[in-house]
Design a protein around this motif. Structure first.
Motif, PDB file in Angstrom:
ATOM      1  N   SER A  47      16.987 -12.883  88.621  1.00  8.60           N
ATOM      2  CA  SER A  47      17.914 -14.001  88.821  1.00  8.60           C
ATOM      3  C   SER A  47      17.184 -15.227  89.350  1.00  8.60           C
ATOM      4  CB  SER A  47      19.031 -13.603  89.795  1.00  8.60           C
ATOM      5  OG  SER A  47      19.836 -12.591  89.239  1.00  8.60           O
ATOM      6  N   PHE A  48      16.294 -15.019  90.322  1.00  6.94           N
ATOM      7  CA  PHE A  48      15.497 -16.133  90.843  1.00  6.94           C
ATOM      8  C   PHE A  48      14.537 -16.650  89.780  1.00  6.94           C
ATOM      9  CE2 PHE A  48      16.571 -14.265  95.037  1.00  6.94           C
ATOM     10  CZ  PHE A  48      16.970 -15.418  95.688  1.00  6.94           C
ATOM     11  N   ARG A  49      13.763 -15.748  89.224  1.00  4.40           N
ATOM     12  CA  ARG A  49      12.704 -16.130  88.281  1.00  4.40           C
ATOM     13  C   ARG A  49      13.272 -16.823  87.046  1.00  4.40           C
ATOM     14  NH1 ARG A  49      10.583 -11.086  85.546  1.00  4.40           N
ATOM     15  NH2 ARG A  49      12.292 -11.651  84.181  1.00  4.40           N
ATOM     16  N   ASP A  50      14.339 -16.250  86.486  1.00  8.90           N
ATOM     17  CA  ASP A  50      14.860 -16.755  85.213  1.00  8.90           C
ATOM     18  C   ASP A  50      15.573 -18.095  85.360  1.00  8.90           C
ATOM     19  OD1 ASP A  50      13.814 -14.491  84.120  1.00  8.90           O
ATOM     20  OD2 ASP A  50      15.734 -13.489  83.774  1.00  8.90           O
ATOM     21  N   THR A  51      16.108 -18.394  86.551  1.00  7.19           N
ATOM     22  CA  THR A  51      16.761 -19.700  86.743  1.00  7.19           C
ATOM     23  C   THR A  51      15.744 -20.825  86.655  1.00  7.19           C
ATOM     24  OG1 THR A  51      18.454 -18.670  88.138  1.00  7.19           O
ATOM     25  CG2 THR A  51      18.255 -21.065  88.229  1.00  7.19           C
ATOM     26  N   PHE A  52      14.589 -20.649  87.290  1.00  6.63           N
ATOM     27  CA  PHE A  52      13.525 -21.652  87.165  1.00  6.63           C
ATOM     28  C   PHE A  52      13.081 -21.780  85.702  1.00  6.63           C
ATOM     29  CE2 PHE A  52      12.806 -20.704  91.744  1.00  6.63           C
ATOM     30  CZ  PHE A  52      12.843 -22.002  92.222  1.00  6.63           C
ATOM     31  N   LYS A  53      12.935 -20.661  85.028  1.00  6.48           N
ATOM     32  CA  LYS A  53      12.482 -20.682  83.633  1.00  6.48           C
ATOM     33  C   LYS A  53      13.501 -21.394  82.747  1.00  6.48           C
ATOM     34  CE  LYS A  53      10.768 -17.589  79.995  1.00  6.48           C
ATOM     35  NZ  LYS A  53      10.491 -16.173  79.621  1.00  6.48           N
ATOM     36  N   ARG A  54      14.797 -21.100  82.973  1.00  7.53           N
ATOM     37  CA  ARG A  54      15.853 -21.714  82.166  1.00  7.53           C
ATOM     38  C   ARG A  54      15.870 -23.227  82.332  1.00  7.53           C
ATOM     39  NH1 ARG A  54      20.875 -22.823  84.028  1.00  7.53           N
ATOM     40  NH2 ARG A  54      20.746 -21.291  85.733  1.00  7.53           N
ATOM     41  N   LEU A  55      15.554 -23.690  83.543  1.00  7.68           N
ATOM     42  CA  LEU A  55      15.576 -25.125  83.814  1.00  7.68           C
ATOM     43  C   LEU A  55      14.207 -25.778  83.610  1.00  7.68           C
ATOM     44  CD1 LEU A  55      17.897 -25.030  86.938  1.00  7.68           C
ATOM     45  CD2 LEU A  55      18.490 -25.719  84.618  1.00  7.68           C
ATOM     46  N   ASN A  56      13.265 -24.998  83.070  1.00  7.75           N
ATOM     47  CA  ASN A  56      11.942 -25.507  82.695  1.00  7.75           C
ATOM     48  C   ASN A  56      11.199 -26.140  83.876  1.00  7.75           C
ATOM     49  OD1 ASN A  56       9.895 -25.858  80.773  1.00  7.75           O
ATOM     50  ND2 ASN A  56      10.541 -27.956  80.327  1.00  7.75           N
ATOM     51  N   ILE A  57      11.230 -25.421  85.013  1.00  5.41           N
ATOM     52  CA  ILE A  57      10.584 -25.892  86.238  1.00  5.41           C
ATOM     53  C   ILE A  57       9.431 -24.962  86.590  1.00  5.41           C
ATOM     54  CG2 ILE A  57      10.881 -26.241  88.724  1.00  5.41           C
ATOM     55  CD1 ILE A  57      12.212 -28.397  87.089  1.00  5.41           C
ATOM     56  N   ASP A  58       8.252 -25.528  86.806  1.00  4.93           N
ATOM     57  CA  ASP A  58       7.128 -24.730  87.273  1.00  4.93           C
ATOM     58  C   ASP A  58       7.439 -24.223  88.683  1.00  4.93           C
ATOM     59  OD1 ASP A  58       5.679 -25.156  84.960  1.00  4.93           O
ATOM     60  OD2 ASP A  58       4.606 -26.896  85.774  1.00  4.93           O
ATOM     61  N   ALA A  59       7.261 -22.927  88.891  1.00  6.54           N
ATOM     62  CA  ALA A  59       7.662 -22.350  90.174  1.00  6.54           C
ATOM     63  C   ALA A  59       6.928 -21.043  90.416  1.00  6.54           C
ATOM     64  CB  ALA A  59       9.171 -22.092  90.195  1.00  6.54           C
ATOM     65  N   GLN A  60       6.894 -20.657  91.678  1.00  6.99           N
ATOM     66  CA  GLN A  60       6.513 -19.302  92.044  1.00  6.99           C
ATOM     67  C   GLN A  60       7.603 -18.731  92.937  1.00  6.99           C
ATOM     68  OE1 GLN A  60       2.559 -18.009  93.221  1.00  6.99           O
ATOM     69  NE2 GLN A  60       1.652 -19.905  92.439  1.00  6.99           N
ATOM     70  N   VAL A  61       8.120 -17.574  92.560  1.00  3.38           N
ATOM     71  CA  VAL A  61       9.055 -16.833  93.389  1.00  3.38           C
ATOM     72  C   VAL A  61       8.238 -15.736  94.064  1.00  3.38           C
ATOM     73  CG1 VAL A  61      11.133 -15.409  93.459  1.00  3.38           C
ATOM     74  CG2 VAL A  61      10.967 -17.313  91.823  1.00  3.38           C
ATOM     75  N   ALA A  62       8.000 -15.889  95.362  1.00  2.00           N
ATOM     76  CA  ALA A  62       7.157 -14.953  96.099  1.00  2.00           C
ATOM     77  C   ALA A  62       8.044 -14.020  96.922  1.00  2.00           C
ATOM     78  CB  ALA A  62       6.186 -15.704  97.013  1.00  2.00           C
ATOM     79  N   TYR A  63       8.002 -12.748  96.611  1.00  2.75           N
ATOM     80  CA  TYR A  63       8.761 -11.774  97.387  1.00  2.75           C
ATOM     81  C   TYR A  63       8.209 -11.707  98.809  1.00  2.75           C
ATOM     82  CZ  TYR A  63      10.161  -7.245  99.275  1.00  2.75           C
ATOM     83  OH  TYR A  63      10.632  -6.259 100.096  1.00  2.75           O
ATOM     84  N   ALA A  64       9.088 -11.878  99.797  1.00  3.29           N
ATOM     85  CA  ALA A  64       8.683 -11.826 101.205  1.00  3.29           C
ATOM     86  C   ALA A  64       8.591 -10.370 101.634  1.00  3.29           C
ATOM     87  CB  ALA A  64       9.690 -12.586 102.069  1.00  3.29           C
ATOM     88  N   SER A  65       7.375  -9.847 101.616  1.00  2.00           N
ATOM     89  CA  SER A  65       7.211  -8.402 101.770  1.00  2.00           C
ATOM     90  C   SER A  65       7.549  -7.895 103.155  1.00  2.00           C
ATOM     91  CB  SER A  65       5.787  -7.983 101.391  1.00  2.00           C
ATOM     92  OG  SER A  65       4.826  -8.511 102.273  1.00  2.00           O
ATOM     93  N   LYS A  66       7.692  -8.783 104.147  1.00  2.00           N
ATOM     94  CA  LYS A  66       8.092  -8.314 105.479  1.00  2.00           C
ATOM     95  C   LYS A  66       9.453  -7.625 105.423  1.00  2.00           C
ATOM     96  CE  LYS A  66      10.313 -12.603 107.043  1.00  2.00           C
ATOM     97  NZ  LYS A  66      10.421 -13.590 108.131  1.00  2.00           N
ATOM     98  N   ALA A  67      10.286  -7.945 104.438  1.00  2.00           N
ATOM     99  CA  ALA A  67      11.604  -7.324 104.322  1.00  2.00           C
ATOM    100  C   ALA A  67      11.498  -5.832 104.043  1.00  2.00           C
ATOM    101  CB  ALA A  67      12.419  -8.002 103.224  1.00  2.00           C
ATOM    102  N   PHE A  68      10.524  -5.447 103.222  1.00  2.00           N
ATOM    103  CA  PHE A  68      10.321  -4.034 102.868  1.00  2.00           C
ATOM    104  C   PHE A  68       9.014  -3.940 102.105  1.00  2.00           C
ATOM    105  CE2 PHE A  68      11.169  -0.684  99.511  1.00  2.00           C
ATOM    106  CZ  PHE A  68      10.890   0.395 100.340  1.00  2.00           C
ATOM    107  N   SER A  69       8.020  -3.346 102.737  1.00  2.00           N
ATOM    108  CA  SER A  69       6.687  -3.303 102.142  1.00  2.00           C
ATOM    109  C   SER A  69       6.179  -1.874 102.048  1.00  2.00           C
ATOM    110  CB  SER A  69       5.707  -4.147 102.968  1.00  2.00           C
ATOM    111  OG  SER A  69       4.400  -4.051 102.457  1.00  2.00           O
ATOM    112  N   THR A  70       6.044  -1.377 100.839  1.00  2.00           N
ATOM    113  CA  THR A  70       5.366  -0.115 100.555  1.00  2.00           C
ATOM    114  C   THR A  70       4.576  -0.324  99.271  1.00  2.00           C
ATOM    115  OG1 THR A  70       7.085   0.844  99.131  1.00  2.00           O
ATOM    116  CG2 THR A  70       7.323   1.185 101.504  1.00  2.00           C
ATOM    117  N   VAL A  71       3.660   0.571  98.998  1.00  2.00           N
ATOM    118  CA  VAL A  71       2.872   0.451  97.771  1.00  2.00           C
ATOM    119  C   VAL A  71       3.783   0.409  96.545  1.00  2.00           C
ATOM    120  CG1 VAL A  71       1.251   1.680  96.269  1.00  2.00           C
ATOM    121  CG2 VAL A  71       0.741   1.430  98.704  1.00  2.00           C
ATOM    122  N   ALA A  72       4.784   1.296  96.500  1.00  2.00           N
ATOM    123  CA  ALA A  72       5.678   1.345  95.340  1.00  2.00           C
ATOM    124  C   ALA A  72       6.481   0.063  95.201  1.00  2.00           C
ATOM    125  CB  ALA A  72       6.612   2.547  95.442  1.00  2.00           C
ATOM    126  N   MET A  73       6.947  -0.489  96.322  1.00  2.00           N
ATOM    127  CA  MET A  73       7.719  -1.732  96.255  1.00  2.00           C
ATOM    128  C   MET A  73       6.858  -2.871  95.744  1.00  2.00           C
ATOM    129  SD  MET A  73      10.572  -3.280  96.572  1.00  2.00           S
ATOM    130  CE  MET A  73      10.796  -5.019  96.197  1.00  2.00           C
TER     131      MET A  73
END
Length: 439
Positions: A47-73
Motif C-alpha cells: 500500500s505504501f510502495r504502490d501509492t508512490f509508484k502510482r503517483l510517479n514519485i521517486d521514494a523509499q519506503v523504509a520499514y522501521a525494524s525497531k517495531a519487529f526485527s527478526t531474520v525472517a521479518m
C-alpha cells in the motif's frame, strides 16, 4: 468483534489466521505465542510502495525494524522491495545476517557508538541519519580511518507535536533527538557537513511522533522543513536530494482508534512536498518515509493460555494468563489498550466482564481492563489482537520468564521463525561464582 487481515472464525469456532487454526498452533508451539499474518504484512507494505509508484514519485519506503526485527521479518521486507531503518548495531547485524542489501539500509539513533558506525561503514550501508554534533565528528573519524565516504541525512526537530502519548513524542522542540530548526543548531550542522570531506549531505529527516491519525502534523513539519531549506538554498546553495518525513502512521487497536488509509497519508505528503518544491523552484526531492507499526502492528496476534481466576466481590473478576508484561510491556509502559477474544470459543455469547492479568510479580502487569468475554475456563486460549509491533521487540525476561516463539502463517501454511526460549537459554550467559578456597 473486529478481525484484521485474513483472520476469521472457522467451523470449529476457533480463530483462524492465514488459513491456519490458532488453537492448533498453540497446542503445537505452546503459549504465549506470537502469530503473524504474512499476507497482511505484504498488503500494508505494498500500500505504501504502490501509492508512490502510482503517483510517479521517486521514494523509499523504509520499514522501521525497531517495531519487529527478526531474520525472517527482514527477509520478508526484502521480498517486498522496501528499504530498512535500523537504530542499533543489533538491528544492523540482524539485517546483514538476513542478507538484506546494505545499500538500502538507513541507520538512525541518538548515540551511535564507534563500533556501530564502524560496522555500518565497513558494510557500506546506504545512509546514516546524523543526530548530533558529537556524531558528526565521530562519523568523520570512522570514515577517515576506513578511507570511505557516507551519505547522510540530518535529523531535525521541527517543533511539531503529534497527537499521541507523551512518552512517544519525538518531534517537539524539547527532544533528545536531532538538531533544532528554530535555535540555529540545524544551520550549524549543515555547515559542518557541507564542509566535510567524508560526509555527503542528502537532505533532512524528521519524525513527529507515533500512532498519528491525521495528516496535519506531517504537512506542518514539511512546511517548516522547507522554510529552512529555502534559507539553506540562499545561504549555502544547498538543494536536498532527499526529504524524509519519518513514520508514526497509526493503526486500529480498539474501536476508539480511527486511522486513515495508508494511501491518504502518502497522497497528502506528496501534495505538500510538491507544493513547497514548486515554490522553491527545485525538483521534488526523493521522499522517504519509515512505517513500522503500520506494516506489522495489526498483523500480529498473541495467543495465551488462561490460568487462575480471582473474584473481588462486587468489584472485579481477574483472569490470569501465562504471559503479560514480559511479552507485551506496552500496557504497563504506555497504558496501551487492546481487544481480545477466546481463540477456542470465538463466537460463544458474552457472559461476563473480566480484567486480564499477567503472571509477573507486579501489580501493574495488567494486559486488558474490563474485557467482555464468554465465561472463560482454565486452559481456554485468549487471542489478543494487534500485538505485531513492539511486542516481541520489547520482550524481556523479567521474573526469568522465557520469551515466546514466533510463527508466520500464510496461505494455510505455518513457519516457525523464532524458537521459544528455554530455561537453559536464560542461564546460558551466566557465570557462577568461583569457589572460595578456605585455609
Amino acid at each position: 468483534m473486529y478481525l484484521h487481515g485474513t483472520s476469521k472464525v472457522n467451523d470449529k469456532n476457533h480463530l483462524e489466521i492465514g488459513g491456519v487454526d490458532t488453537v492448533e498452533l498453540a497446542n503445537k508451539y505452546g503459549t504465549p505465542l506470537y502469530v503473524y499474518d504474512v499476507a497482511l504484512i505484504r498488503e500494508r507494505a505494498r500500500s505504501f510502495r504502490d501509492t508512490f509508484k502510482r503517483l510517479n514519485i521517486d521514494a523509499q519506503v523504509a520499514y522501521a525494524s525497531k517495531a519487529f526485527s527478526t531474520v525472517a521479518m527482514i527477509q520478508l521486507v526484502e521480498e517486498e522491495g522496501l528499504s530498512l531503518d535500523v537504530v542499533s548495531g543489533g538491528e544492523l547485524f540482524t539485517a546483514l545476517q538476513a542478507g538484506f542489501p546494505p545499500e538500502r539500509i538507513h541507520f538512525h539513533g541518538n548515540n551511535k557508538s564507534y563500533e556501530e558506525l564502524d560496522m555500518a561503514i565497513k558494510n557500506k550501508i546506504g545512509c546514516i541519519v546524523v543526530d548530533n554534533y558529537f556524531e558528526i565528528s565521530l562519523l568523520e573519524q570512522v570514515c577517515m580511518e576506513n578511507n570511505e565516504t557516507i551519505p547522510v541525512l540530518l535529523r531535525v526537530t521541527p517543533g511539531i507535536e503529534a497527537h499521541t502519548h507523551d512518552y512517544i513524542l519525538t518531534g517537539q522542540e524539547d527532544s533528545k533527538f536531532g538538531f533544532g530548526l528554530e535555535n540555529g543548531q540545524a544551520d550549524k550542522a549543515v555547515e559542518q557537513v557541507l564542509s566535510s570531506n567524508y560526509l555527503t549531505l542528502l537532505g533532512i529527516h524528521s519524525h513527529i511522533g507515533s500512532q498519528i491519525f491525521e495528516t496535519t502534523g506531517f504537512l506542518m513539519a514539511a512546511g517548516k522543513m522547507f522554510a529552512k531549506l529555502k534559507e539553506w538554498k540562499e545561504n549555502f546553495g544547498f538543494i536536498p536530494a532527499v526529504l524524509n518525513l519519518g513514520g508514526g502512521f497509526g493503526i486500529r487497536y480498539t474501536e476508539e482508534d480511527t486511522p486513515i488509509a495508508v494511501d491518504k497519508y502518502v497522497e497528502a505528503i506528496i501534495g505538500e512536498v510538491r507544493k513547497h518544491a514548486d515554490k522553491l523552484s527545485i525538483d521534488i526531492p526523493e521522499i522517504w518515509i519509515e512505517p513500522g507499526r503500520s506494516i506489522v502492528g495489526d498483523a500480529g496476534t498473541t495467543i495465551y493460555s488462561i490460568g487462575s481466576r480471582k473474584e473481588v466481590p462486587n468489584i472485579r473478576q481477574y483472569l490470569a494468563i501465562d504471559g503479560g508484561m514480559t511479552d507485551n510491556i506496552r500496557p504497563a509502559l504506555y497504558q496501551a489498550k487492546y481487544e481480545a477474544v477466546l481463540a477456542n470459543r470465538v463466537l460463544d455469547p458474552v457472559e461476563e466482564t473480566v480484567s486480564v492479568a499477567g503472571k509477573c510479580c507486579e501489580s501493574g502487569d495488567m494486559l486488558i481492563w474490563d474485557l467482555p468475554l464468554p465465561k472463560a475456563n482454565s486452559n481456554d486460549m485468549l487471542a489478543v489482537f494487534c500485538t505485531g509491533a513492539y511486542g516481541y521487540s520489547m520482550a524481556n525476561n523479567y521474573n526469568r520468564i522465557p520469551r515466546p516463539a514466533v510463527v508466520f502463517v500464510e496461505n494455510g501454511e505455518e513457519q516457525l521463525v523464532v524458537q521459544r526460549e528455554s530455561y537453559e537459554d536464560l542461564v546460558r550467559l551466566d557465570i557462577p561464582l568461583k569457589t572460595k578456597v578456605i585455609d
